[in-house]
Enzyme design. Structure first.
Site, mmCIF file in Angstrom:
data_model
loop_
_atom_site.group_PDB
_atom_site.id
_atom_site.type_symbol
_atom_site.label_atom_id
_atom_site.label_comp_id
_atom_site.label_asym_id
_atom_site.label_seq_id
_atom_site.Cartn_x
_atom_site.Cartn_y
_atom_site.Cartn_z
ATOM 1 N N ASP A 10 0.848 -1.194 0.000
ATOM 2 C CA ASP A 10 0.000 0.000 0.000
ATOM 3 C C ASP A 10 0.884 1.245 0.000
ATOM 4 O OD1 ASP A 10 -2.618 1.145 2.312
ATOM 5 O OD2 ASP A 10 -1.603 2.128 0.633
ATOM 6 N N ILE A 11 0.824 2.006 -1.062
ATOM 7 C CA ILE A 11 1.706 3.181 -1.236
ATOM 8 C C ILE A 11 1.489 4.222 -0.135
ATOM 9 C CG2 ILE A 11 0.218 4.601 -2.730
ATOM 10 C CD1 ILE A 11 2.736 5.008 -4.533
ATOM 11 N N ASN A 24 -7.126 12.033 -11.307
ATOM 12 C CA ASN A 24 -7.866 12.366 -12.531
ATOM 13 C C ASN A 24 -7.724 13.867 -12.753
ATOM 14 O OD1 ASN A 24 -10.116 13.879 -11.250
ATOM 15 N ND2 ASN A 24 -10.564 11.885 -10.370
ATOM 16 N N VAL A 33 -6.135 4.049 -6.084
ATOM 17 C CA VAL A 33 -5.048 4.605 -5.259
ATOM 18 C C VAL A 33 -5.332 6.072 -4.920
ATOM 19 C CG1 VAL A 33 -3.560 5.304 -7.211
ATOM 20 C CG2 VAL A 33 -2.532 4.682 -5.017
ATOM 21 N N ASP A 34 -6.041 6.764 -5.813
ATOM 22 C CA ASP A 34 -6.429 8.166 -5.560
ATOM 23 C C ASP A 34 -7.279 8.239 -4.285
ATOM 24 O OD1 ASP A 34 -8.082 10.648 -7.737
ATOM 25 O OD2 ASP A 34 -6.793 10.861 -5.985
ATOM 26 N N GLY A 123 -5.479 0.490 -13.618
ATOM 27 C CA GLY A 123 -6.710 0.103 -12.911
ATOM 28 C C GLY A 123 -7.925 0.569 -13.687
ATOM 29 N N TYR A 125 -8.376 3.018 -15.502
ATOM 30 C CA TYR A 125 -8.118 3.562 -16.856
ATOM 31 C C TYR A 125 -7.765 2.493 -17.876
ATOM 32 C CZ TYR A 125 -8.508 8.467 -15.352
ATOM 33 O OH TYR A 125 -8.975 9.683 -14.895
HETATM 34 N N1 APR Z 1 -1.330 1.490 -3.063
HETATM 35 C C1 APR Z 1 -0.715 1.228 -4.246
HETATM 36 N N2 APR Z 1 -1.381 0.951 -5.378
HETATM 37 C C2 APR Z 1 -2.730 0.924 -5.315
HETATM 38 C C3 APR Z 1 -3.449 1.198 -4.122
HETATM 39 C C4 APR Z 1 -2.690 1.481 -2.964
HETATM 40 N N3 APR Z 1 -3.270 1.755 -1.790
HETATM 41 N N4 APR Z 1 -4.793 1.101 -4.397
HETATM 42 C C5 APR Z 1 -4.887 0.771 -5.702
HETATM 43 N N5 APR Z 1 -3.656 0.658 -6.257
HETATM 44 C C6 APR Z 1 -3.288 0.272 -7.615
HETATM 45 C C7 APR Z 1 -4.314 -0.475 -8.421
HETATM 46 O O1 APR Z 1 -4.315 -1.845 -8.048
HETATM 47 C C8 APR Z 1 -3.746 -0.266 -9.815
HETATM 48 O O2 APR Z 1 -2.737 -1.236 -10.083
HETATM 49 O O3 APR Z 1 -3.068 1.467 -8.357
HETATM 50 C C9 APR Z 1 -3.077 1.119 -9.738
HETATM 51 C C10 APR Z 1 -3.792 2.215 -10.495
HETATM 52 O O4 APR Z 1 -5.181 1.954 -10.496
HETATM 53 P P1 APR Z 1 -6.249 3.142 -10.241
HETATM 54 O O5 APR Z 1 -6.109 3.616 -8.854
HETATM 55 O O6 APR Z 1 -7.575 2.628 -10.705
HETATM 56 O O7 APR Z 1 -5.730 4.314 -11.194
HETATM 57 P P2 APR Z 1 -5.884 4.524 -12.771
HETATM 58 O O8 APR Z 1 -6.053 3.242 -13.502
HETATM 59 O O9 APR Z 1 -4.743 5.431 -13.123
HETATM 60 O O10 APR Z 1 -7.251 5.318 -12.892
HETATM 61 C C11 APR Z 1 -7.304 6.616 -12.361
HETATM 62 O O11 APR Z 1 -9.278 6.185 -11.103
HETATM 63 O O12 APR Z 1 -9.452 6.444 -8.857
HETATM 64 C C12 APR Z 1 -9.728 7.037 -10.064
HETATM 65 O O13 APR Z 1 -9.599 9.388 -9.596
HETATM 66 C C13 APR Z 1 -8.952 8.310 -10.237
HETATM 67 O O14 APR Z 1 -10.164 8.904 -12.203
HETATM 68 C C14 APR Z 1 -8.931 8.413 -11.723
HETATM 69 C C15 APR Z 1 -8.760 6.970 -12.165
#
Ligand code: APR
Length: 175
Positions: A10-11, A24, A33-34, A123, A125
């Protein structure tokens, strides 16, 4: 010597100088992760993001902004907006590479020396994980010569699939 590390976890738990958020364009938080970063940081992060969004407008894919970290153990959060995957013909690769490049350049400019990346765009996206992993590693390695202040880069995989992909790409990438 630059340490490039790979971890699964978990980052939001990392006490590095900067963690990178897969945000976003609105910078107002979301899921994945956001959502985890905003939850852990507390409301002041959204307040700062809103001020940035009001001052500069939305953050286009490929670009990055830097904020404080609220209650997170890290010092700063770099919010970058990954490309949504539309099949590969809409400049997605260039924008994803820019996310990593611009985050490193921002960290360098802020005088930071350690930075942790999630697997941006893989994720919600929908970016294909294997292509994203290769691009992440190549973009970071191409940019590091321009960011001498960066001494440690951590790739943080939350899911097993990404972790195994990065492990397979290991080669000489990680110390
Ligand atoms: N720590 C590290 N990595 C994480 C965590 C965490 N706590 N939670 C999720 N992830 C990983 C996911 O498993 C994935 O591999 O982060 C990666 C990116 O996935 P998303 O968070 O869905 O990001 P992304 O695909 O870039 O989509 C961004 O999603 O949450 C919304 O506001 C955000 O609209 C934006 C979109």
């Amino acid at each position: 010597m630059i340490a490039i590390e790979l971890i699964q976890g978990d980052i939001t738990k990392l006490s590095v100088d900067a963690i990178v958020n897969a945000a976003n364009s609105s910078l107002m938080g979301g899921g994945g992760v956001d959502g985890a970063i905003h939850r852990a940081a507390g409301p002041e992060l959204s307040v700062e993001c809103q001020a940035i969004a009001e001052a500069r407008g939305s953050c286009p894919p490929g670009e990055a902004v830097i904020t404080g970290a609220g209650r997170l153990p890290c010092k700063r959060v770099i919010h970058t907006v990954g490309p949504v995957w539309y099949g590969g013909g809409q400049g997605e690769a260039g924008r994803l590479a820019s996310c990593y490049r611009n985050s490193l350049l921002l960290a360098e400019k802020a005088g930071l020396s350690s930075i942790a990346f999630p697997n941006i765009s893989t994720g919600v996206y929908g970016y294909p994980k294997a292509q994203a992993a290769e691009l992440a590693l190549s973009s970071v390695k191409q940019t590091l010569p321009e960011t001498p202040g960066i001494k440690k880069v951590i790739f943080v995989c939350f899911g097993q699939e990404n972790y195994e992909l990065y492990m397979r790409l290991k080669g000489d990438a990680y110390e």
